[in-house]
Design a protein around this motif. Structure first.
Motif, PDB file in Angstrom:
ATOM      1  N   THR A 122       0.859  -1.176   0.000  1.00  0.00           N
ATOM      2  CA  THR A 122       0.000   0.000   0.000  1.00  0.00           C
ATOM      3  C   THR A 122       0.904   1.236   0.000  1.00  0.00           C
ATOM      4  N   THR A 151       0.924  -2.979   4.069  1.00  0.00           N
ATOM      5  CA  THR A 151      -0.088  -3.610   3.240  1.00  0.00           C
ATOM      6  C   THR A 151      -1.397  -3.478   4.018  1.00  0.00           C
ATOM      7  N   GLY A 152      -2.234  -2.537   3.590  1.00  0.00           N
ATOM      8  CA  GLY A 152      -3.422  -2.209   4.367  1.00  0.00           C
ATOM      9  C   GLY A 152      -2.999  -1.570   5.681  1.00  0.00           C
TER      10      GLY A 152
END
Length: 181
Positions: A122, A151-152
């Motif tokens: 992300t 990531t997120g």
């Protein structure tokens, strides 16, 4: 035979630096394997079989549960730490705090990071690849190569730490990181 160039020697000499880098990445004490911790989408190569540890740390004003994959090989500690901060607004703050802590631990001033290329990550401003050289708490010289990304809401820190880091092995370790979708 001084000054006489034997055919092929010049080519062999040109290949020596490349062979040295290859040998460092393939050193016998480094036994590379692809690794994905249970419950994680992050996949990477490790030069040794990591063991899982968990630690609770205070960071960015929060108590967070970190899951670590750690192993030692070739005089270097190889690690991946991840934490789900669960709050999208806290991701950037936690990443900044991790970078600041790494610099403080080695007594180095904050430095700009090289942009990471982690497939599936992300986008975050604090993402980056850092190379630090400083001293540990005992005063001995230490080098650290670190990759920070998210990531997120999961923040991931991938680190190689030792008195001398083998460049080719570090490139393999950090360059292999990707996120499975």
């Amino acid at each position: 035979m001084d000054g006489v160039v034997v055919p092929g020697r010049r080519r062999a000499r040109a290949l020596l630096p490349a062979l040295a880098l290859f040998a460092a990445a393939c050193a016998p004490e480094l036994n590379w394997r692809e690794w994905r911790a249970e419950g994680s989408r992050v996949v990477q190569m490790f030069p040794c079989k990591p063991v899982q540890q968990q630690r609770r740390l205070q960071l960015a004003g929060r108590e967070l549960q970190f899951v670590l994959q750690v192993c030692d090989a070739g005089g270097v500690a190889w690690a991946q730490a991840r934490v789900d901060v669960q709050d999208p607004a806290a991701v950037e703050l936690v990443m900044q705090a991790l970078a600041a802590a790494a610099h403080a631990n080695l007594g180095t001033p904050p430095a700009a990071a090289a942009a990471p290329a982690v497939a599936g990550a992300t986008p975050q401003q604090a993402s980056g690849r850092f190379v630090l050289a400083g001293k540990g708490p005992d005063g001995r010289p230490l080098e650290q190569a670190m990759l920070l990304f998210a990531t997120g809401t999961v923040v991931v820190q991938v680190t190689a730490l030792g008195t001398r880091l083998p460049a080719a092995a570090v490139d393999t370790f950090l360059g292999s990181v990707h996120v499975r979708t």
